[in-house]
Write a protein that holds these residues in place. Structure first.
Motif: not given
Ligand SMILES: Cc1ncc(COP(=O)(O)O)c(C=O)c1O
Length: 372
Positions: A64-66, A90-91, A93, A136, A162, A164-165, A186, A191, A314
């Motif tokens: 996962s991205g996390t 941010t999200f 995660a 991020v 990060d 992820a996006q 991620s 995504k 968010y």
């Molecule tokens: C900015 C950000 N960081 C981290 C994550 C975590 O990724 P994942 O859901 O693959 O664990 C996400 C996605 O949901 C994200 O948008």
């Protein structure tokens, strides 16, 4: 219901997946027959192809991205007692991954016109415990990497993006991973490059980081049953690598489509609700197209009435989330993060969005801005 008020979804993954279905089925069949279902040659091929398209020396696939963020921090020896500077907008995660290492997230404010962490806020947040900065690239916007890289260098901090996006994100026409120790991706289904399930990756030019993460993702074992470092089960499933390899060759085209739709939005939506355009040395891959409107509730009610999908990315800053507020350090105050969380609104933008849908989103939004 007439054609003109049918639902415009916020995102419609089926439109990109349907034409690929025969390939997905074939790949699934082959992998089931091979019985190789975790890591292996397919994952290695995906890592090679991903590194190539992202312009990094290495890519390491994880679950996962996390996990990608946590493992990168751990590979950089961030842990208990350390502080990691990041954004509250941010999200969750991003902060969760920092907390997983035992370190404490230190949250600084954002530029309200872009939603990104404000480099001017970083210096005040640095203490003797600060070990790293996690930047991020929210919504897919890649800006200020040289400035942040310099701050990290001056203060001996590890620099992680990060991303992820922001798949395929660049700065000054160079890959985003060139500016940091490592960037994390991620592949959550929605995504810009999504698995058909969960997956993530670390992209880096550092042999050491890539090697450490490969060991940590598989129980810290340098060879079977020889556990020489911290590790756990963060492995990428072979089938997800197989699906991602089918989608990867389309990523450039899908990203171009996103950029073209954003360009149309930018040229046509009333500028009163638009975020700042991307600076010339940055890039934006438009994972999310966000606007900002003071009377958001009225906008969302009307968008729902007009059958137009929307989202919030968010609606609360991380330090405002009850599960996180006692676990993070807020550096000073975060008025911009809190304010943008109240006004941000994300409108439909996805690669196979139809022209008629794009036009209708513009028409409805402009009508709402003019009526407010
Ligand atoms: C900015 C950000 N960081 C981290 C994550 C975590 O990724 P994942 O859901 O693959 O664990 C996400 C996605 O949901 C994200 O948008």
């Amino acid at each position: 219901m007439s054609m003109d008020d049918s639902l415009i979804p916020f995102n419609d993954m089926a439109r990109i997946h349907k034409p690929l279905l025969p390939q997905f089925k074939e790949r699934l069949g082959n992998l089931v027959e091979s019985s190789h279902l975790v890591l292996g040659a397919e994952v290695e091929l995906f890592e090679k192809e991903l590194a190539e398209i992202e312009g990094s020396k290495f890519a390491v696939g994880v679950n996962s991205g996390t996990s990608a963020i946590e493992l990168t921090l751990r590979a950089l020896d961030v842990g208990i007692g350390d502080e990691v500077i990041t954004t509250s907008f941010t999200f969750v995660a991003t902060c969760f991954a920092i907390l997983q290492t035992g370190a404490t997230p230190v949250l600084v404010d954002i530029n309200p016109r872009t939603g990104l962490l404000d480099p001017n806020c970083v210096a005040d947040a640095i203490t003797k415990q600060t070990r790293a900065l996690v930047f991020v690239t929210l919504h897919g916007r890649v800006e200020g990497l040289d400035e942040l890289q310099e701050i990290c260098k001056q203060n001996g901090l590890a620099f992680i993006i990060d991303a992820a996006q922001s798949h395929l994100g660049t700065f000054k026409d160079l890959p985003q991973s060139r500016f940091c120790d490592a960037a994390t991706l991620s592949f959550y289904p929605g995504k810009n490059l999504g698995a058909l399930g969960e997956a993530g990756a670390v992209i880096t030019d550092s042999t050491e980081i890539a090697e450490k993460i490969k060991v940590m993702r598989d129980w810290g074992a340098t060879e079977k049953y020889n556990h020489n470092s911290w590790g756990g089960n963060f492995r990428l499933e072979t089938i997800q690598a197989g699906f991602l390899r089918i989608k990867l060759p389309h990523l450039r085209k899908w990203t171009e489509n996103r950029k073209n739709i954003a360009k149309t939005y930018q040229g046509s939506i009333n500028p009163e609700v638009l975020m700042d355009p991307i600076k010339s040395d940055g890039s934006h891959v438009y994972h999310i197209y966000s606007i900002s409107c003071m009377n958001r509730d009225n906008f969302t009610k009307s968008l729902a009435n007009f059958n137009i999908g929307f989202g919030y990315h968010y609606p609360k800053a991380v330090h405002e989330q009850s599960a996180y507020k006692n676990k993070v350090i807020v550096s000073g105050a975060l008025p911009n993060s809190e304010a943008l969380a109240r006004t941000t609104l994300s409108i439909p933008l996805f690669p196979e969005q139809r022209d008629t849908e794009i036009e209708r989103v513009i028409r409805v939004l402009n009508k709402l801005v003019s009526e407010k």
